[in-house]
Design a protein around this motif. Structure first.
Motif, PDB file in Angstrom:
ATOM      1  N   ASP A  73      30.819  43.930 -36.136  1.00 13.33           N
ATOM      2  CA  ASP A  73      30.835  42.497 -35.849  1.00 13.33           C
ATOM      3  C   ASP A  73      31.678  42.167 -34.620  1.00 13.33           C
ATOM      4  O   ASP A  73      32.139  41.044 -34.467  1.00 13.33           O
ATOM      5  N   GLU A  74      31.870  43.160 -33.746  1.00 12.01           N
ATOM      6  CA  GLU A  74      32.624  42.890 -32.534  1.00 12.01           C
ATOM      7  C   GLU A  74      32.329  43.944 -31.464  1.00 12.01           C
ATOM      8  O   GLU A  74      31.898  45.063 -31.761  1.00 12.01           O
ATOM      9  N   ILE A  75      32.533  43.550 -30.223  1.00  8.74           N
ATOM     10  CA  ILE A  75      32.451  44.446 -29.080  1.00  8.74           C
ATOM     11  C   ILE A  75      33.774  44.335 -28.334  1.00  8.74           C
ATOM     12  O   ILE A  75      34.231  43.224 -28.033  1.00  8.74           O
ATOM     13  N   VAL A  76      34.387  45.484 -28.053  1.00  7.59           N
ATOM     14  CA  VAL A  76      35.679  45.500 -27.377  1.00  7.59           C
ATOM     15  C   VAL A  76      35.547  46.265 -26.066  1.00  7.59           C
ATOM     16  O   VAL A  76      35.068  47.405 -26.055  1.00  7.59           O
ATOM     17  N   ILE A  77      35.971  45.637 -24.965  1.00 10.18           N
ATOM     18  CA  ILE A  77      35.975  46.288 -23.658  1.00 10.18           C
ATOM     19  C   ILE A  77      37.425  46.408 -23.207  1.00 10.18           C
ATOM     20  O   ILE A  77      38.111  45.395 -23.015  1.00 10.18           O
ATOM     21  N   ARG A 114      34.756  35.668 -16.696  1.00  8.18           N
ATOM     22  CA  ARG A 114      35.480  35.997 -17.928  1.00  8.18           C
ATOM     23  C   ARG A 114      34.924  35.294 -19.154  1.00  8.18           C
ATOM     24  O   ARG A 114      35.149  35.729 -20.283  1.00  8.18           O
ATOM     25  N   LEU A 115      34.179  34.207 -18.957  1.00  2.00           N
ATOM     26  CA  LEU A 115      33.594  33.504 -20.112  1.00  2.00           C
ATOM     27  C   LEU A 115      32.132  33.861 -20.324  1.00  2.00           C
ATOM     28  O   LEU A 115      31.420  33.195 -21.069  1.00  2.00           O
ATOM     29  N   ALA A 116      31.687  34.939 -19.683  1.00  2.00           N
ATOM     30  CA  ALA A 116      30.271  35.310 -19.749  1.00  2.00           C
ATOM     31  C   ALA A 116      29.794  35.569 -21.174  1.00  2.00           C
ATOM     32  O   ALA A 116      28.648  35.287 -21.520  1.00  2.00           O
ATOM     33  N   GLY A 117      30.666  36.099 -22.029  1.00  2.00           N
ATOM     34  CA  GLY A 117      30.242  36.452 -23.383  1.00  2.00           C
ATOM     35  C   GLY A 117      30.318  35.328 -24.387  1.00  2.00           C
ATOM     36  O   GLY A 117      30.029  35.529 -25.581  1.00  2.00           O
ATOM     37  N   MET A 118      30.679  34.140 -23.937  1.00  2.00           N
ATOM     38  CA  MET A 118      30.931  33.028 -24.848  1.00  2.00           C
ATOM     39  C   MET A 118      29.731  32.678 -25.720  1.00  2.00           C
ATOM     40  O   MET A 118      29.881  32.274 -26.884  1.00  2.00           O
ATOM     41  N   ALA A 119      28.524  32.838 -25.185  1.00  2.00           N
ATOM     42  CA  ALA A 119      27.322  32.419 -25.926  1.00  2.00           C
ATOM     43  C   ALA A 119      26.996  33.337 -27.091  1.00  2.00           C
ATOM     44  O   ALA A 119      26.198  32.970 -27.956  1.00  2.00           O
ATOM     45  N   TYR A 120      27.619  34.521 -27.141  1.00  2.47           N
ATOM     46  CA  TYR A 120      27.177  35.528 -28.111  1.00  2.47           C
ATOM     47  C   TYR A 120      28.213  35.845 -29.187  1.00  2.47           C
ATOM     48  O   TYR A 120      28.007  36.756 -29.984  1.00  2.47           O
ATOM     49  N   CYS A 121      29.323  35.116 -29.228  1.00  3.52           N
ATOM     50  CA  CYS A 121      30.346  35.426 -30.221  1.00  3.52           C
ATOM     51  C   CYS A 121      31.003  34.146 -30.719  1.00  3.52           C
ATOM     52  O   CYS A 121      30.915  33.090 -30.092  1.00  3.52           O
ATOM     53  N   ASP A 122      31.689  34.265 -31.849  1.00  2.00           N
ATOM     54  CA  ASP A 122      32.417  33.118 -32.404  1.00  2.00           C
ATOM     55  C   ASP A 122      33.743  32.912 -31.682  1.00  2.00           C
ATOM     56  O   ASP A 122      34.173  31.791 -31.445  1.00  2.00           O
ATOM     57  N   LEU A 188      34.663  40.451 -28.073  1.00  2.00           N
ATOM     58  CA  LEU A 188      33.671  39.476 -28.524  1.00  2.00           C
ATOM     59  C   LEU A 188      33.639  39.587 -30.046  1.00  2.00           C
ATOM     60  O   LEU A 188      33.109  40.558 -30.601  1.00  2.00           O
ATOM     61  N   LYS A 189      34.218  38.605 -30.725  1.00  2.00           N
ATOM     62  CA  LYS A 189      34.391  38.656 -32.176  1.00  2.00           C
ATOM     63  C   LYS A 189      33.405  37.727 -32.865  1.00  2.00           C
ATOM     64  O   LYS A 189      33.281  36.549 -32.505  1.00  2.00           O
ATOM     65  N   GLY A 190      32.704  38.271 -33.882  1.00  2.00           N
ATOM     66  CA  GLY A 190      31.708  37.477 -34.598  1.00  2.00           C
ATOM     67  C   GLY A 190      30.418  37.446 -33.820  1.00  2.00           C
ATOM     68  O   GLY A 190      30.199  36.580 -32.967  1.00  2.00           O
TER      69      GLY A 190
END
Length: 531
Positions: A73-77, A114-122, A188-190
């Motif tokens: 439920d998460e992706i970590v870079i 830096r906010l590119a992943g906002m649409a895909y996580c909680d 990216l959590k959730g």
């Protein structure tokens, strides 16, 4: 006017502060990155800049590393770059559309990635530490709140700075034992809103191999020449980082996907040679791989010529395809007949915000013109010539098959047909079957070229497929003729003798390659006596 009057404060009413709504944030995030995996490129690109910054000030003397960990439920870079100092963390990570990066030196410089992943996580979580500091800074963006404010039904009424202020939380922790550590980490959590392409380890590895600044596969023998050519042209080494994808308990390093063989529509072809191109004033340098067959490469990770700046891919193959069409509108497809990379000097161009092209400066226009003349035109002409040659080869195969069919019919109708004639017919059919199979591998591309050139009547696929079926009929016919010989008692003995003779000769040919002459003669005499 006196000095006192000149410096008197302006007491006139000030205009109201402009309202900047949440829809601006939508444009800078959701509207900027249409392909979900572009978010990973943005984060790895930021890691690349952080790593290079750490290397410049000698905080990092080894290889830069980025690890992309895909969990349930998460992706970590996470990278081992310079990080962000504690007193700068809030200001740096909450600034939108502002950055301290240098366009001439860094890969990213607009401050929106830096906010590119906002649409895909909680929640979007940033953790970082800076060399010499015991502090780990953590900023958490509440993506659900931000996305709700960007809902069209909300009308963009929420003021952007206030929205961000109430959607971001910052905490710090102290650990003196970690004061020498430096890193930057994005989580990216959730991932309930994330598409499979973003959470699939194989899809992520494939995308990163294609786009980010990783090395060529160490086993690829061509890599050394390419790297040396780059160094010679630009005066510095090709910059790379080590990228790893961790998933399901397995860690795999990512390399560029180039190799010695490539798939096309009907099989595999080999990388035959590599040609190099240099731009004036070192504005670009390119390597182009040429194939053993004239056909389009079908692997989307490698097909076509990829434009790169600081070893990061810009767009896919669309830029080079457009340049090929400038040679001639129907030549766009020929770009996929090659593999390769075009490295643009970063001092000469400015990637656009979406990183799918460049700002249309006069320098970029000049570079495009030069690429069309020195790279695309000769490559397109070469591919077209090979295609025309292929059309002629197909015509010859079809004509030869037609002659074969006539010969087969003649032998079937003749009462004087010999065994030797039938055997030759079968051998000819076998050879033509192989030629037809080889031609069929590229027939789709040849037909597409005929259509592009405005000659749809020249398509050969149906004709060649029908001709290939005719070869099968001839082989069946030849086998029936052999059976007819076997049914004739007066010829059966002679036929068996002939078959024994042919088998014996094949055996002796094999033996001759492995023994000395004297031994060969002894074996030959012995086999001859026992016939």
């Amino acid at each position: 006017m006196s000095e006192q009057e000149a410096t008197k404060p302006d007491d006139s009413p000030q205009p109201p502060v402009p309202h900047i709504g949440a829809f601006v944030l939508e444009t800078l995030t959701l509207g900027m990155y249409g392909e979900p995996r572009h978010t990973l490129r943005e984060y790895v690109q930021n890691s690349f800049d952080g790593i290079r910054a750490a290397q410049r000030v000698r905080f990092l003397r080894g290889r830069g590393e980025v690890t992309v960990t895909i969990g349930a439920d998460e992706i970590v870079i996470r990278d081992n770059g310079i990080g962000v100092s504690a007193d700068q963390a809030w200001k740096t990570l909450t600034s939108i559309g502002a950055s301290k990066k240098d366009r001439q030196r860094d890969a990213g410089f607009r401050g929106i990635g830096r906010l590119a992943g906002m649409a895909y996580c909680d929640k979007l979580i940033f953790r970082t530490s800076f060399p010499g500091e015991p502090t780990i800074s953590k900023l958490t963006f509440d993506c659900d709140t931000l996305l709700k404010a960007m809902n069209p039904d909300e009308g963009g009424e929420v003021e952007l700075s206030r929205l961000l202020a109430r959607s971001i939380k910052m905490t710090t922790t102290e650990d003196a034992s970690k004061s020498e550590d430096h890193f930057f980490e994005v989580t990216l959590k959730g991932l309930s809103k994330a598409p499979e392409v973003l959470t699939s380890p194989s899809e992520v590895r494939s995308y990163l191999a294609e786009t980010v600044p990783v090395e060529f596969n160490p086993d690829w023998k061509r890599r050394t020449d390419i790297e040396e050519g780059y160094r010679t042209n630009f005066g510095s080494a090709l910059e790379t980082i080590d990228v790893f994808v961790v998933a399901d308990g397995k860690t795999e390093q990512v390399f560029k996907p180039y190799g010695d063989s490539y798939e096309h529509a009907n099989g595999t072809m080999e990388l035959e040679s590599i040609e190099y191109f240099s731009g004036g004033e070192s504005r670009y340098w390119a390597w182009v791989g040429k194939m053993s067959e004239s056909a389009a490469v079908t692997d989307w990770r490698t097909r076509g010529l990829r434009v790169r700046v600081r070893n990061i891919q810009v767009d896919g193959t669309e830029i080079s395809e457009r340049l090929f069409t400038k040679v001639k509108p129907s030549y766009g497809r020929f770009s996929t007949y090659y593999v390769g990379e075009i490295y643009i000097n970063p001092e000469s161009v400015i990637p656009n915000a979406r990183r799918d092209g460049f700002e249309e400066t006069s320098t970029w226009l000049d570079i495009q013109s030069e690429l069309i003349t020195t790279v695309c035109a000769p490559l397109a002409s070469e591919a077209y010539t090979a295609s025309q040659r292929g059309q002629l080869d197909v015509e010859r195969v079809v004509n030869d098959i037609g002659d074969l069919v006539k010969r087969g019919n003649s032998l079937a109708e003749s009462t004087r047909s010999s065994y030797d004639q039938v055997v030759e017919l079968m051998n000819s059919a076998r050879r033509l079957r192989r030629r037809a199979a080889s031609a069929l591998k590229i027939i789709d591309d040849l037909d597409a070229t005929a259509v592009d050139e405005g000659h749809p009547n020249r398509q050969k696929s149906v004709l060649l497929k029908d001709a290939a079926k005719s070869v099968e009929s001839v082989e069946t016919q030849a086998r029936m003729l052999v059976g007819r010989f076997l049914e004739e008692d007066d010829k059966l003995t002679a036929l068996k003798a002939r078959l024994r003779e042919e088998i014996l000769q094949e055996v002796l040919d094999v033996i001759n390659a492995y023994v000395d002459p004297a031994t060969y003669q002894k074996i030959k005499r012995q086999l001859t006596r026992t016939r």
